[in-house]
Design an enzyme around this catalytic site. Structure first.
Site, PDB file in Angstrom:
ATOM      1  N   ARG A 117       0.860  -1.240  -0.061  1.00 28.22           N
ATOM      2  CA  ARG A 117       0.058   0.219  -0.079  1.00 28.22           C
ATOM      3  C   ARG A 117       0.877   1.257  -0.040  1.00 28.22           C
ATOM      4  O   ARG A 117       0.282   2.399   0.476  1.00 28.22           O
ATOM      5  CB  ARG A 117      -1.045   0.210   1.180  1.00 28.22           C
ATOM      6  N   LYS A 139       3.697  11.592 -11.538  1.00 30.16           N
ATOM      7  CA  LYS A 139       2.695  10.670 -12.342  1.00 30.16           C
ATOM      8  C   LYS A 139       3.396   9.082 -12.445  1.00 30.16           C
ATOM      9  O   LYS A 139       4.505   9.249 -12.944  1.00 30.16           O
ATOM     10  CB  LYS A 139       2.524  11.225 -13.818  1.00 30.16           C
ATOM     11  N   GLU A 181      10.850  18.357 -24.908  1.00 33.72           N
ATOM     12  CA  GLU A 181      10.238  18.897 -23.601  1.00 33.72           C
ATOM     13  C   GLU A 181      10.681  20.134 -22.844  1.00 33.72           C
ATOM     14  O   GLU A 181       9.920  20.928 -22.365  1.00 33.72           O
ATOM     15  CB  GLU A 181      10.087  17.657 -22.670  1.00 33.72           C
ATOM     16  N   LYS A 223       8.577  23.054 -13.947  1.00 36.02           N
ATOM     17  CA  LYS A 223       7.579  21.873 -13.628  1.00 36.02           C
ATOM     18  C   LYS A 223       7.010  21.842 -12.204  1.00 36.02           C
ATOM     19  O   LYS A 223       6.102  21.529 -11.902  1.00 36.02           O
ATOM     20  CB  LYS A 223       8.344  20.708 -13.970  1.00 36.02           C
ATOM     21  N   GLU A 233      -3.712  17.625 -11.470  1.00 38.42           N
ATOM     22  CA  GLU A 233      -4.189  18.180 -13.069  1.00 38.42           C
ATOM     23  C   GLU A 233      -5.707  18.237 -13.065  1.00 38.42           C
ATOM     24  O   GLU A 233      -6.500  17.828 -13.647  1.00 38.42           O
ATOM     25  CB  GLU A 233      -3.859  17.176 -14.190  1.00 38.42           C
ATOM     26  N   ARG A 238      -1.689  22.359 -14.657  1.00 38.13           N
ATOM     27  CA  ARG A 238      -0.737  21.018 -14.916  1.00 38.13           C
ATOM     28  C   ARG A 238      -1.265  20.699 -16.334  1.00 38.13           C
ATOM     29  O   ARG A 238      -0.278  20.381 -17.164  1.00 38.13           O
ATOM     30  CB  ARG A 238      -0.952  20.097 -14.141  1.00 38.13           C
ATOM     31  N   ASN A 242       0.594  19.762 -21.314  1.00 33.08           N
ATOM     32  CA  ASN A 242       0.576  19.023 -22.336  1.00 33.08           C
ATOM     33  C   ASN A 242       0.459  19.615 -23.724  1.00 33.08           C
ATOM     34  O   ASN A 242       0.151  19.053 -24.795  1.00 33.08           O
ATOM     35  CB  ASN A 242      -0.998  18.174 -22.204  1.00 33.08           C
ATOM     36  N   HIS A 245       1.219  17.905 -27.128  1.00 32.19           N
ATOM     37  CA  HIS A 245       0.936  16.509 -26.879  1.00 32.19           C
ATOM     38  C   HIS A 245      -0.264  15.877 -27.733  1.00 32.19           C
ATOM     39  O   HIS A 245      -0.138  14.787 -28.048  1.00 32.19           O
ATOM     40  CB  HIS A 245       0.747  16.144 -25.405  1.00 32.19           C
ATOM     41  N   HIS A 249       0.880  12.896 -29.674  1.00 33.45           N
ATOM     42  CA  HIS A 249       0.559  11.437 -29.102  1.00 33.45           C
ATOM     43  C   HIS A 249      -0.162  10.795 -30.506  1.00 33.45           C
ATOM     44  O   HIS A 249      -0.022   9.500 -30.689  1.00 33.45           O
ATOM     45  CB  HIS A 249      -0.556  11.379 -28.170  1.00 33.45           C
ATOM     46  N   HIS A 261       8.391   9.792 -28.287  1.00 33.30           N
ATOM     47  CA  HIS A 261       7.386  10.746 -27.707  1.00 33.30           C
ATOM     48  C   HIS A 261       7.871  12.132 -28.145  1.00 33.30           C
ATOM     49  O   HIS A 261       7.191  13.313 -28.541  1.00 33.30           O
ATOM     50  CB  HIS A 261       7.411  10.416 -26.296  1.00 33.30           C
TER      51      HIS A 261
HETATM   52  N1  GLY Z   1       4.138  15.247 -18.341  1.00 30.53           N
HETATM   53  C1  GLY Z   1       3.113  15.933 -18.060  1.00 30.53           C
HETATM   54  C2  GLY Z   1       2.810  16.049 -16.459  1.00 30.53           C
HETATM   55  O1  GLY Z   1       3.634  15.608 -15.574  1.00 30.53           O
HETATM   56  O2  GLY Z   1       1.728  16.646 -16.122  1.00 30.53           O
END
Ligand code: GLY
Length: 352
Positions: A117, A139, A181, A223, A233, A238, A242, A245, A249, A261
Site C-alpha cells: 500500500r 505521475k 520537452e 515543472k 491536473e 498542469r 500537455n 501532446h 500522441h 514521444h
Molecule cells: N508530463 C506531464 C505531467 O507531468 O503532467
C-alpha cells in the site's frame, strides 16, 4: 559548478530535486537519509551495465533489471518486479530507486505506490526527458491494451537526484527527444527561457556543463511550480504541460511508436502553434519551427491520414466527451487551454 537543489512544495509530500554534474558519484551519501530498510534499484538492461552496480554498491541496494523499452511499462512487468521484491523480502520501510528513463521511472513509481500500500521511492533519471519532465510530479503508470498510461497513480517520490553527466552516454536521438520537452517549457511558461534556448541550444545539446545544468534546472523549476499549483491536473495549470501532446500522441500512435514521444511533441508544438493562430493568436509559428528544426527535431509529419490522426486525438485520455481540447499559445511563454475546438480547424492545420 555547484549542485542546485530545488523543492517541490506539496505540504507533507514536498521533496527535493538535486541537480549536478557527477552527482552519481555522491549518491550513497546523498540518498542515505532516505534508506531506512531494504533498498532496491529498478533499472533496464541498457542502463544496468553503465551505472547500476556502482549505484547499488553505494546504496547497499539490490538490483532488478527489466528489458529496455516501452513493452516493460506493463502490468506483467510490474507484477514481475513486485513479486521479485516480495520474494526477496520487503516491509513498509523498503525503498525503491528507479535508475533509468521515463519507462523505468513510471514503472517503479507505480510499483512503489501499490507495494504494501505504498513504500518510498526515489527517482534517479538518466535521460533528458526523464530529468526534465517525467521524474518530477508523481505521475506513475503502466500501459493498458486500451492505451498508454491508462493504469497509474499520482504518487510523489521522496527525492529526485539528477546527474547531468549520465547524458554523455545517451544516444543523440534520445537527447533531442528530451530537448523537445525542455523547449516546451519555454513556449508555455517562460519567454526568456525560450530566448536562452534559441541562443544556447548548441551548448545544451553538446552537453556544455553550465548550459545543460541551467536548462535542466529551469525546466525542473517550471515543472515544480506547476505541480505545486495543480498536483492532480484538476485546475488546468498542469494540463498546460500537455502543449503539443495531443498532436504528438497522435503522430506517435499513427507511427506505431516508431516516432519517439519527444519527436511527436516537437512537431506537435509546431502544429499546436499553427492551431493557435487559426484561433486568433499572433504567435510566431515560423520562429518555433525554425528553432526546433535547427536542432534536428522533426517539425512536420505529413504521411499520416488526417482522419486517422483526428480519430486518435479523440481517443486521447485528455479528450473530454469526444470534444477536442487543446493547449494553445497566446504568445511564446504564455499558454491557455482552448475547449471544444472544431475538428475542421484541426484538419486544416494538419493539412497546411
Ligand atoms: N508530463 C506531464 C505531467 O507531468 O503532467
Amino acid at each position: 559548478m555547484r549542485n542546485s537543489i530545488l523543492n517541490v512544495s506539496l505540504r507533507d509530500r514536498s521533496y527535493p530535486i538535486e541537480i549536478g554534474a557527477g552527482l552519481l558519484g555522491e549518491i550513497g551519501e546523498k540518498a542515505a537519509p532516505f534508506v531506512r530498510g531494504r533498498a532496491f534499484v529498478v533499472t533496464d538492461d541498457n542502463v544496468a551495465p553503465l551505472y547500476a552496480d556502482k549505484v547499488c554498491a553505494a546504496l547497499g541496494a539490490e538490483k532488478i533489471v527489466v528489458k529496455a523499452g516501452e513493452e516493460s511499462k506493463s502490468l506483467k512487468t510490474a507484477e514481475d518486479v513486485l513479486e521479485t521484491i516480495l520474494a526477496r523480502g520487503c516491509d513498509r520501510r523498503t525503498v525503491l530507486f528507479s535508475l533509468g528513463g521515463g519507462v523505468v521511472g513510471d514503472l517503479t513509481g507505480f510499483c512503489a505506490s501499490v507495494l504494501e500500500r505504498g513504500v518510498d521511492f526515489i527517482q534517479i533519471p538518466t535521460t533528458l526527458l526523464a530529468q526534465t519532465d517525467s521524474s518530477v510530479g508523481g505521475k506513475t503508470a503502466v500501459n493498458a491494451r486500451a492505451g498508454k498510461n491508462l493504469i497509474g497513480t499520482f504518487y510523489q517520490p521522496k527525492a529526485v537526484f539528477i546527474d547531468t553527466d549520465v547524458l554523455k552516454t545517451l544516444p543523440r536521438r534520445q537527447l533531442l527527444a528530451g530537448y523537445a520537452e525542455v523547449a516546451k517549457y519555454g513556449l508555455i511558461l517562460d519567454a526568456d527561457f525560450w530566448d536562452f534556448l534559441e541562443q544556447n541550444a548548441d551548448k545544451v545539446l553538446s552537453l556544455d556543463e553550465d548550459a545543460l545544468c541551467f536548462a535542466v534546472r529551469r525546466s525542473c523549476e517550471l515543472k515544480a511550480r506547476v505541480v505545486a499549483a495543480d498536483e492532480r491536473e484538476e485546475t488546468g495549470a498542469r494540463a498546460l504541460l500537455n502543449y503539443g501532446h495531443t498532436f504528438g500522441h497522435a503522430f506517435e500512435a499513427a507511427s506505431h511508436f516508431d516516432i519517439l514521444h519527444g519527436e511527436g511533441v516537437a512537431a506537435g508544438c509546431v502544429y499546436a502553434a499553427g492551431l493557435s493562430r487559426k484561433l486568433g493568436s499572433d504567435v510566431d509559428v515560423d520562429r518555433i519551427k525554425r528553432h526546433l528544426k535547427s536542432v534536428g527535431l522533426p517539425v512536420c509529419f505529413d504521411s499520416f491520414k488526417t482522419s486517422e490522426l483526428l480519430s486518435l486525438m479523440k481517443k486521447d485520455k485528455k479528450t473530454v466527451s469526444d470534444r477536442l481540447n487543446f493547449v494553445c499559445l497566446k504568445a511564446i511563454g504564455r499558454a491557455e487551454i482552448v475547449k471544444d475546438v472544431d475538428s475542421r480547424l484541426v484538419a486544416e492545420v494538419l493539412e497546411s
